[in-house]
Design a protein around this motif. Structure first.
Motif, PDB file in Angstrom:
ATOM      1  N   GLY A 114       6.043   0.213   8.401  1.00  0.00           N
ATOM      2  CA  GLY A 114       6.452   1.597   8.654  1.00  0.00           C
ATOM      3  C   GLY A 114       7.810   1.646   9.323  1.00  0.00           C
ATOM      4  N   ALA A 115       8.323   2.865   9.498  1.00  0.00           N
ATOM      5  CA  ALA A 115       9.701   3.011   9.997  1.00  0.00           C
ATOM      6  C   ALA A 115       9.749   3.548  11.428  1.00  0.00           C
ATOM      7  N   ALA A 116       8.785   4.377  11.821  1.00  0.00           N
ATOM      8  CA  ALA A 116       8.820   4.969  13.167  1.00  0.00           C
ATOM      9  C   ALA A 116       7.395   5.306  13.588  1.00  0.00           C
ATOM     10  N   PRO A 117       7.068   5.172  14.879  1.00  0.00           N
ATOM     11  CA  PRO A 117       5.697   5.464  15.327  1.00  0.00           C
ATOM     12  C   PRO A 117       5.288   6.919  15.100  1.00  0.00           C
ATOM     13  N   ASN A 118       6.254   7.831  15.084  1.00  0.00           N
ATOM     14  CA  ASN A 118       5.883   9.243  14.936  1.00  0.00           C
ATOM     15  C   ASN A 118       5.865   9.716  13.479  1.00  0.00           C
ATOM     16  N   VAL A 119       5.946   8.780  12.555  1.00  0.00           N
ATOM     17  CA  VAL A 119       5.797   9.115  11.131  1.00  0.00           C
ATOM     18  C   VAL A 119       4.653   8.274  10.562  1.00  0.00           C
ATOM     19  N   VAL A 120       3.657   8.917   9.997  1.00  0.00           N
ATOM     20  CA  VAL A 120       2.585   8.155   9.337  1.00  0.00           C
ATOM     21  C   VAL A 120       3.236   7.386   8.170  1.00  0.00           C
ATOM     22  N   PRO A 121       3.120   6.044   8.170  1.00  0.00           N
ATOM     23  CA  PRO A 121       3.848   5.270   7.143  1.00  0.00           C
ATOM     24  C   PRO A 121       3.290   5.510   5.738  1.00  0.00           C
ATOM     25  N   ASP A 122       4.173   5.880   4.823  1.00  0.00           N
ATOM     26  CA  ASP A 122       3.703   6.059   3.441  1.00  0.00           C
ATOM     27  C   ASP A 122       3.770   4.762   2.640  1.00  0.00           C
ATOM     28  N   THR A 123       4.459   3.732   3.156  1.00  0.00           N
ATOM     29  CA  THR A 123       4.358   2.410   2.536  1.00  0.00           C
ATOM     30  C   THR A 123       4.219   1.360   3.644  1.00  0.00           C
ATOM     31  N   ALA A 124       3.460   0.342   3.356  1.00  0.00           N
ATOM     32  CA  ALA A 124       3.337  -0.813   4.252  1.00  0.00           C
ATOM     33  C   ALA A 124       2.937  -1.998   3.393  1.00  0.00           C
ATOM     34  N   GLU A 125       3.319  -3.189   3.848  1.00  0.00           N
ATOM     35  CA  GLU A 125       3.116  -4.360   2.983  1.00  0.00           C
ATOM     36  C   GLU A 125       2.690  -5.589   3.777  1.00  0.00           C
ATOM     37  N   LEU A 126       1.731  -6.303   3.218  1.00  0.00           N
ATOM     38  CA  LEU A 126       1.248  -7.562   3.778  1.00  0.00           C
ATOM     39  C   LEU A 126       1.585  -8.659   2.763  1.00  0.00           C
TER      40      LEU A 126
ATOM     41  N   PHE B 176       0.848  -1.196   0.000  1.00  0.00           N
ATOM     42  CA  PHE B 176       0.000   0.000   0.000  1.00  0.00           C
ATOM     43  C   PHE B 176       0.883   1.246   0.000  1.00  0.00           C
ATOM     44  N   HIS B 177       0.468   2.232  -0.793  1.00  0.00           N
ATOM     45  CA  HIS B 177       1.170   3.513  -0.856  1.00  0.00           C
ATOM     46  C   HIS B 177       0.271   4.596  -0.276  1.00  0.00           C
ATOM     47  N   GLY B 178       0.773   5.337   0.731  1.00  0.00           N
ATOM     48  CA  GLY B 178       0.002   6.420   1.329  1.00  0.00           C
ATOM     49  C   GLY B 178       0.782   7.725   1.291  1.00  0.00           C
ATOM     50  N   VAL B 179       0.533   8.572   2.278  1.00  0.00           N
ATOM     51  CA  VAL B 179       1.217   9.876   2.357  1.00  0.00           C
ATOM     52  C   VAL B 179       1.824  10.004   3.748  1.00  0.00           C
ATOM     53  N   ALA B 180       3.129  10.279   3.806  1.00  0.00           N
ATOM     54  CA  ALA B 180       3.806  10.422   5.097  1.00  0.00           C
ATOM     55  C   ALA B 180       3.467  11.774   5.726  1.00  0.00           C
ATOM     56  N   ALA B 181       3.440  11.812   7.053  1.00  0.00           N
ATOM     57  CA  ALA B 181       3.205  13.080   7.764  1.00  0.00           C
ATOM     58  C   ALA B 181       3.679  12.915   9.199  1.00  0.00           C
ATOM     59  N   HIS B 182       3.843  14.069   9.910  1.00  0.00           N
ATOM     60  CA  HIS B 182       4.175  13.983  11.330  1.00  0.00           C
ATOM     61  C   HIS B 182       2.957  13.407  12.046  1.00  0.00           C
ATOM     62  N   ALA B 183       3.170  12.338  12.810  1.00  0.00           N
ATOM     63  CA  ALA B 183       2.034  11.622  13.387  1.00  0.00           C
ATOM     64  C   ALA B 183       1.382  12.394  14.536  1.00  0.00           C
TER      65      ALA B 183
END
Ligand SMILES: [Zn+2]
Ligand SMILES: [Zn+2]
Length: 470
Positions: free
Chosen positions: A250-262, A201-208
């Motif tokens: 995702g890479a860090a809890p405080n960054v909204v993940p812009d990619t994730a994979e199942l 899935f491709h999303g948009v990263a942001a400060h969480a």
């Protein structure tokens, strides 16, 4: 027609083949031992494939390699004309199962690959059968074409699917195969059809914390897809299997993940049923993307079909396996087996005398737990029959260190030699009995009942040569 010959003649022919298998059995036990030591992963079986090619070439087979864009795939051919009989060989190992030929857990190299599915025996036993059958054909002026298929990456790489697509099986009348196991039987069908893919899935990263409203979380999509799958389970045939892992969360809890994979596998004993379930899984993925305003990319699709039965071939295979007969352990082997069985879960050790028996012929139970194999795809295209022999100490299941230990010593080799006898005598029957081939083809068409074969792998996708490291 040879089918008309008295059984005494058949008996003499089989006797000759069994003697030829025995004459080469010590040599091919060494070959199996060498490949066991190589323990190469799927699509990286360079040394194992080269060794088998050399063995077949020096005994008079014409070798075509590489084939189907797979560097370790090959086809070795003897003879010419009709009929064309194929024997399948595999030789890939499994990650993490390095194990010495000892009854205690003892990796040769920590975390290195090992032959926990016994494919060192599979490839070598199939070659032993091919060499013996070729010599029999030569001596008795038997017409026809014998092919050994060197098929890489059975463990998750779908090697045979790409070989089928390359047209390498288009003119084959019957395919023979075998697989290491802990008892002796004919495998008339079985295994589960399986589809798998990565759902990226491709999303948009942001400060969480500071700007979460700007983000579109790919991880949310993965979680929602997982929830959707859990609700789906209630409404699909209960003999289905769906299992998945999150390969990117995702890479860090405080960054909204812009990619994730199942990464997901789905299985069912029936290929058409599986394809219905798979379409619903795809919809769940699309729904998760819609809910989270992310986009979905389905990648690295793989899959194999269930193995189709063939009753006329099964009957002949059963007769030949019974004729070849089971085997018994020496005192040393018995001691090894008893020690090894101590490591098995309580109550799961099998009877050591059962290696002397041939199990009765039966169709596999479609509700029993099973794995998957790309032999299935071959069996949807060509009438196919197989054997299992007791290469593993009774009670041992494939994909374990105990299986790798058994496959690297005389217990595994005894099973391999039995499989070679059954394969070679069945191959000889097919060369001498056109009616058997006609019956096998009629049964193949009858059992298809109009269903068609389709792999989930997109047309034009090339073999995933580095799938183990992706
Ligand atoms: Zn396996
Ligand atoms: Zn296997």
């Amino acid at each position: 027609m040879a089918a008309m010959l008295p059984s005494a003649v058949f008996g003499q022919q089989h006797q000759q083949i069994i003697q030829l298998v025995e004459a080469h059995s010590e040599h091919f036990s060494v070959v199996s031992q060498t490949i066991w030591g190589y323990a190469e992963l799927g699509y990286h079986e360079e040394k194992s494939s080269a060794l088998l090619r050399r063995e077949l070439e020096t005994t008079g087979f014409r070798v075509q390699a590489p084939v189907a864009d797979e560097p370790t795939a090959f086809v070795a051919t003897y003879g010419q004309g009709q009929p064309v009989i194929g024997i399948l060989g595999e030789f890939d190992a499994l990650p993490g199962l390095s194990q010495a030929a000892t009854p205690d857990r003892e990796p040769v190299v920590a975390n290195a690959p090992g032959h926990g599915c016994g494919h060192n025996l599979l490839g070598s036993g199939a070659a032993l059968a091919a060499v013996a059958l070729k010599e029999y054909m030569e001596r008795n002026h038997v017409a026809g074409t014998l092919r050994y298929y060197g098929t890489p990456a059975e463990e998750g790489g779908d090697g045979k699917v790409y070989m089928l697509r390359a047209g390498l099986f288009h003119d084959v009348d019957v395919v023979l195969q075998w697989h290491p196991a802990s008892s002796n039987s004919v495998s008339n069908g079985g295994m589960l059809a399986m589809n798998n893919a990565k759902f990226l899935f491709h999303g948009v990263a942001a400060h969480a914390a500071m700007a979460p409203e700007r983000g579109r979380s790919a991880l949310d999509a993965v979680m929602l897809m997982g929830s959707g799958i859990e609700f789906l389970r209630e409404h699909i045939p209960s003999n289905s299997r769906i299992h998945y892992i999150i390969t990117n969360g995702g890479a860090a809890p405080n960054v909204v993940p812009d990619t994730a994979e199942l990464y997901l596998y789905a299985r069912n004993p029936s290929l058409p049923v599986l394809s219905e379930v798979w379409n619903r899984i795809l919809k769940i993925g699309q729904g998760a993307a819609l809910m989270t305003e992310t986009t979905l990319e389905v990648k690295d699709a793989g899959g194999t079909a269930n193995i189709r039965p063939n009753d006329p071939l099964a009957k002949v295979a059963q007769r030949n396996l019974e004729e070849a007969g089971g085997f018994r352990y020496t005192a040393d082997e018995k001691h090894f087996a008893e020690e090894l069985q101590k490591s098995l879960p309580a109550g799961s050790a099998g009877d050591l005398d059962s290696t002397a028996l041939i199990q009765p012929l039966r169709r596999p139970d479609p509700n029993a737990p099973a794995a998957s194999s790309d032999v299935g795809d071959v069996s949807w295209n060509v009438p196919t029959i197989g054997f299992e022999t007791a290469t593993f100490v009774p009670g041992v299941v494939a994909h374990t260190w105990q299986a790798a230990a058994s496959a690297g010593m005389s217990i595994g080799q005894k099973g391999m030699i039995l499989a070679a006898k059954a394969l070679a005598t069945t191959g000889a029957d097919l060369f001498s009995d056109r009616q058997l081939i006609a019956d096998a083809k009629a049964d193949f068409r009858r059992q298809l009942e109009g269903r068609t074969y389709a792999s989930v792998i997109p047309a034009g996708q090339t073999p995933p040569l580095n799938y183990r490291s992706k």
